[in-house]
Each structure stands twice: as C-alpha cells, then as structure tokens.
Design an enzyme around this catalytic site. Structure first.
Site, PDB file in Angstrom:
ATOM      1  N   HIS A   1       0.927  -1.159  -0.008  1.00 19.41           N
ATOM      2  CA  HIS A   1       0.267  -0.076  -0.143  1.00 19.41           C
ATOM      3  C   HIS A   1       0.942   1.399   0.056  1.00 19.41           C
ATOM      4  O   HIS A   1       0.363   2.225   0.093  1.00 19.41           O
ATOM      5  CB  HIS A   1      -1.134   0.052   1.184  1.00 19.41           C
ATOM      6  CG  HIS A   1      -2.132  -1.072   1.234  1.00 19.41           C
ATOM      7  ND1 HIS A   1      -1.716  -2.060   1.958  1.00 19.41           N
ATOM      8  CD2 HIS A   1      -2.998  -1.375   0.599  1.00 19.41           C
ATOM      9  CE1 HIS A   1      -2.602  -3.153   1.802  1.00 19.41           C
ATOM     10  NE2 HIS A   1      -3.661  -2.627   1.190  1.00 19.41           N
TER      11      HIS A   1
ATOM     12  N   ASP B   1      33.019 -30.296  18.900  1.00 17.37           N
ATOM     13  CA  ASP B   1      33.015 -31.757  18.580  1.00 17.37           C
ATOM     14  C   ASP B   1      34.213 -31.830  17.719  1.00 17.37           C
ATOM     15  O   ASP B   1      34.255 -31.819  16.254  1.00 17.37           O
ATOM     16  CB  ASP B   1      31.771 -31.877  17.789  1.00 17.37           C
ATOM     17  CG  ASP B   1      31.787 -33.485  17.560  1.00 17.37           C
ATOM     18  OD1 ASP B   1      32.669 -34.157  17.600  1.00 17.37           O
ATOM     19  OD2 ASP B   1      30.736 -33.922  17.076  1.00 17.37           O
TER      20      ASP B   1
ATOM     21  N   HIS C   1      34.564 -35.962  16.191  1.00 15.51           N
ATOM     22  CA  HIS C   1      33.982 -36.283  14.755  1.00 15.51           C
ATOM     23  C   HIS C   1      35.131 -36.045  13.644  1.00 15.51           C
ATOM     24  O   HIS C   1      35.017 -36.685  12.502  1.00 15.51           O
ATOM     25  CB  HIS C   1      32.709 -35.733  14.474  1.00 15.51           C
ATOM     26  CG  HIS C   1      32.899 -34.486  13.760  1.00 15.51           C
ATOM     27  ND1 HIS C   1      33.109 -33.411  14.442  1.00 15.51           N
ATOM     28  CD2 HIS C   1      32.589 -33.958  12.456  1.00 15.51           C
ATOM     29  CE1 HIS C   1      33.331 -32.348  13.730  1.00 15.51           C
ATOM     30  NE2 HIS C   1      33.039 -32.534  12.457  1.00 15.51           N
TER      31      HIS C   1
ATOM     32  N   HIS D   1      35.416 -36.852   8.735  1.00 17.38           N
ATOM     33  CA  HIS D   1      36.025 -36.197   7.754  1.00 17.38           C
ATOM     34  C   HIS D   1      37.534 -36.944   7.349  1.00 17.38           C
ATOM     35  O   HIS D   1      38.450 -36.505   6.820  1.00 17.38           O
ATOM     36  CB  HIS D   1      36.635 -34.771   8.001  1.00 17.38           C
ATOM     37  CG  HIS D   1      35.435 -33.900   8.509  1.00 17.38           C
ATOM     38  ND1 HIS D   1      34.475 -33.555   7.683  1.00 17.38           N
ATOM     39  CD2 HIS D   1      35.126 -33.299   9.730  1.00 17.38           C
ATOM     40  CE1 HIS D   1      33.531 -32.854   8.273  1.00 17.38           C
ATOM     41  NE2 HIS D   1      33.854 -32.653   9.321  1.00 17.38           N
TER      42      HIS D   1
ATOM     43  N   ASP E   1      29.403 -33.057   7.322  1.00 21.11           N
ATOM     44  CA  ASP E   1      28.696 -32.855   8.261  1.00 21.11           C
ATOM     45  C   ASP E   1      27.205 -33.026   7.991  1.00 21.11           C
ATOM     46  O   ASP E   1      26.353 -33.283   8.803  1.00 21.11           O
ATOM     47  CB  ASP E   1      29.194 -31.285   8.749  1.00 21.11           C
ATOM     48  CG  ASP E   1      30.426 -31.451   9.585  1.00 21.11           C
ATOM     49  OD1 ASP E   1      30.773 -32.488   9.975  1.00 21.11           O
ATOM     50  OD2 ASP E   1      31.297 -30.477   9.558  1.00 21.11           O
TER      51      ASP E   1
END
Length: 452
Positions: free
Chosen positions: A103, A203, A206, A211, A359
C-alpha cells in the site's frame, strides 16, 4: 507437557532425544532462548555508509539493519505496521526509505513511519509516531553486530562475559581486528538448529572419523587424525573451553592454517602476527591465536577460526534451518590473501564444501532418526572428558584437558536448560556466582600442572 529437568541431566551429562524433534519444545526455545539472547546480525564493515542496509534474521523474525546519518546502526523488524507485509525484499543495498509494495507506506532509515499515501483524502486516522517499525536492541562487539529482543537482557559485552576475553585473541589480535566478507551464502539443511551448534561448540571427536577421507586428501597437520588413531597425543594437542552463558570452543594447537589448501601466505601472516599478539594480549592468547578453533556463541552463531568460516544457524521450525555463511578475515590481510582465504573457506565449509557435505548428512540424520516415538524415549550422551576439566590458571571459564572431549557440550546444554527454566534474566543473573558448580573437579589443573 515438557519436563525440563528430564530434558537435560547436567549430573549425568545426558539429554533427552526430544531436544531435536519436539514441536512444543521448539516454541519454548523461540520464546526463552531466541527471544532473550543476543543473536548475530552482520558486521559493521558490511554497512559502511549512511543508508547502507542488510536484511537479517533473529530466529524466524525478519530484521533490517541500517547505518544512520549519525553513523550509528539501528535494527528493526521488517514488517509493515499497516497490514504486515515485508517492507524490504532486498538482501542488502543503500536506501533513503523503505516502502511497502502493498500500500506504499514509507519508513525512514531509522524505521520511523514518514508517509502514508492518501492519508488525508481517506481519513487514515493514524498516529505516525506510534506506527514505526518495531526497534530491536543492537550492539557491537569489535565490529560484530548482534541484536536482542529482551530489554532486560544484559549488554552484549556482559552476555559475552569471559568469552569476550577469549574472542579478543583474533577479534583484536595484533591490533586492527577482524571483519567478514559478504554477502553470506545461504542454504537449507533439514536438521534441528542445536545439532550444528553443538557440533561447532566442541566436537573434535568427529573430525578424524567423519572427515577421514577429506583429511587424507588435504594433508597437513590434521591428516594424522584420520581414522581416530589411538596413538595421537590427544592431551597435548589442544583444549576445550566453556563459559557462563554457554559460549565455548575447542582449539587444536598450532593448527590455525591446517585446513587451508593454498596456505603459504597465510602461514607467513600468522608468523608475523604472533609476536604482536603476544605483546598486545600476552602469551596465553598468543598460543590460542595460532590454534584452529571450532566455536559457538550461544545459541546459534558458530565459527571456525583458521578455516575462517563464520555461520549462523537460523531455525525454521524444529526440523530445518537456514545456514548463512560468511568468510572471516583479519583486517591486516592484503587483498590477495583475503581472496585465498575466501576460496579456501568455500572449498571446505561453503554451501557445497567438501567438509560441509560430510557434516550435513550427519546433522540431518541426528535429527530425523529421532522422529520415532520409541526412539525419542532414549537419551543421548556427552560424557567425554568428564571431570578432566576445571578452572584454569591462565584462561577464564572451565577448561577441558583435551581438544577431543565434550566439556563445551556440557556447558552449552547447562545454559540451554537454564534459559528454558528461567522466568526472566533476573533469575539467570541470580546464578552468576554458581554457574560452574556442575563442573565438580575444581582442582583438576592444580593436580595436573604439566597439562596446562
């Protein structure tokens, strides 16, 4: 009905699987976590001039961040106060006003309502002073801009607390600080927002497994982690840190540039900066400056210092997030080095990055494996390094002895539970002197002086 005491067990370092799936819990998180914490918006360098703006998000609320005539920066909700339409659809730019395309209501760069089409002819009966775009608290720490909805929340500097002292390692570094290269890349990931936030907060466990293939191909100092070899000197390779308001990180010593493929110039830069950092901030932080960090500022702002990716995990319900990714650089870097850093960050943790893809699969399955009602009756655990942590002689907060541990996980969920249970920030402040009581081994570093 959610039992918050059952949701997170600080003593046993366990969390209910409901934390990744429950819709009612998500609504409580929006109210008590995202509605009360400081949330990352942008960096000052991305809105350098009057009228420069970016659109951002605070959880599911759309936000405009804009540079003002007096050089200050304001933030306000990106929704017209007439019928609720978005007033700015661009991700960034320069404007003298924000005009709703429904508007035509026009708002100034400060969010104030300045014009209503046909206001007199149609007897709009609107008090413009009451109809500006709702303002959001916005504060800067070393040029990094955060917003907060809660008027009773502490200042950004207080919210960062002792973590600010740690951030200064690279936010100040040798003196000229850091900034972000934008605009951010954006992608959708089907996971709960806490999964990547906890992954980045601490973390390292991991890394050698998830990886493994990528590390072997990339080479460098971290290649030896591939396969989680038991003969790695884990206690000598780094530490984990957690602080009052759930912010934390893990550091791998002497590995700042380890994931960069084209790293010779970056190695030279770090070597030149180290003595300046030591002089400016002391040896303790100089040691961190040459480390690789994985970190989260509670609740959803994460970064990897060294790999130099900087992220926000914007929630889109309990089972999906929008990932925004910038590249983190030091202001002292020349243009060629900045380009190399940006290219390396895109290669590793960009939207289609090698390590990002590794990941992403885990983050999605950690979420969707818990959709089953029977599965959600179980718990998940964060007990690695339990009691191998405590107050440290050189660093604030609670420090864990190994970079592979879950000290930072425990700190993240300790504060998460506290935020969900507290009625307001006054109740949270009441625990400032006892926040670290869940970490019971107060004399760990006294009894292990060689580990420090």
């Amino acid at each position: 009905m959610i039992d918050l005491d059952e949701l997170v067990n600080n003593d046993g370092s366990e969390q209910s699987r409901e934390i990744f799936w429950n819709q009612d819990l998500y609504q409580l998180e929006i109210e008590r976590v995202f509605g009360r914490c400081w949330l990352f918006l942008t960096h000052e360098s991305l809105v350098p001039n009057y009228g420069d703006f970016v659109t951002s998000r605070m959880a599911e609320d759309e936000i405009i961040v804009c540079r003002q005539k007096d050089d200050s920066i304001r933030a306000f909700i990106n929704s017209c106060t007439h019928r609720g339409n978005q007033v700015c659809h661009a991700e960034s730019g320069n404007a003298r006003a924000f005009i709703c395309n429904y508007h035509g209501w026009a708002f100034g760069t400060d969010g104030a309502l300045v014009d209503i089409p046909l206001e007199q002819r149609c007897h709009a009966q609107v008090n413009k002073e009451d109809c500006g775009l709702p303002q959001v608290r916005v504060e800067s720490y070393r040029g990094f801009l955060y917003g907060c909805f809660d008027a009773d929340a502490p200042s950004l500097e207080e919210y960062l607390g002792e973590f600010g002292w740690l951030l200064d390692t690279w936010m100040i570094g040798a003196g000229n600080g850091a900034e972000l290269l934008g605009p951010p890349s954006k992608s959708i990931l089907d996971c709960n927002w806490k999964v990547p936030a906890e992954n980045f907060v601490g973390d390292a466990y991991h890394v050698g497994w998830t990886h493994a293939a990528a590390l072997e191909v990339m080479g460098g100092e971290l290649a030896g982690l591939a396969g989680n070899r038991a003969d790695m000197p884990f206690d000598d390779m780094g530490k984990q840190f957690t602080t009052r308001h759930g912010h934390g990180f893990g550091v791998i010593n002497n590995a700042a540039t380890s994931i960069q493929v084209d790293r010779a110039d970056y190695d030279k830069f770090i070597a030149e900066q180290l003595p300046k950092v030591a002089e400016n901030l002391g040896e303790a932080r100089a040691n961190l400056f040459n480390g690789h960090w994985n970190s989260t500022l509670f609740p959803n702002n994460s970064f990897l210092y060294g790999t130099n990716t900087f992220k926000v995990w914007h929630p889109r319900g309990p089972h999906q997030i929008e990932v925004w990714t910038w590249t983190l650089v030091h202001k002292d870097m020349d243009l060629d080095l900045r380009k190399k850093i940006q290219k390396g960050a895109a290669f590793s943790f960009g939207t289609a990055g090698t390590l990002e893809a590794d990941d992403g699969e885990n983050m999605m399955t950690c979420t969707y494996s818990n959709r089953g009602s029977v599965t959600r009756r179980g718990t998940i655990r964060s007990t690695m390094g339990l009691n191998h942590e405590g107050p440290h002689p050189d660093y604030p907060g609670i420090v864990g002895a190994s970079f592979i541990g879950e000290t930072s996980y425990r700190g993240f969920y300790r504060f998460y539970k506290e935020m969900l249970k507290a009625e307001n920030w006054y109740a949270i402040r009441d625990k400032d002197d006892s926040w670290d009581s869940t970490f019971e081994n107060r004399d760990f570093w006294k009894n292990h002086p060689t580990a420090s």
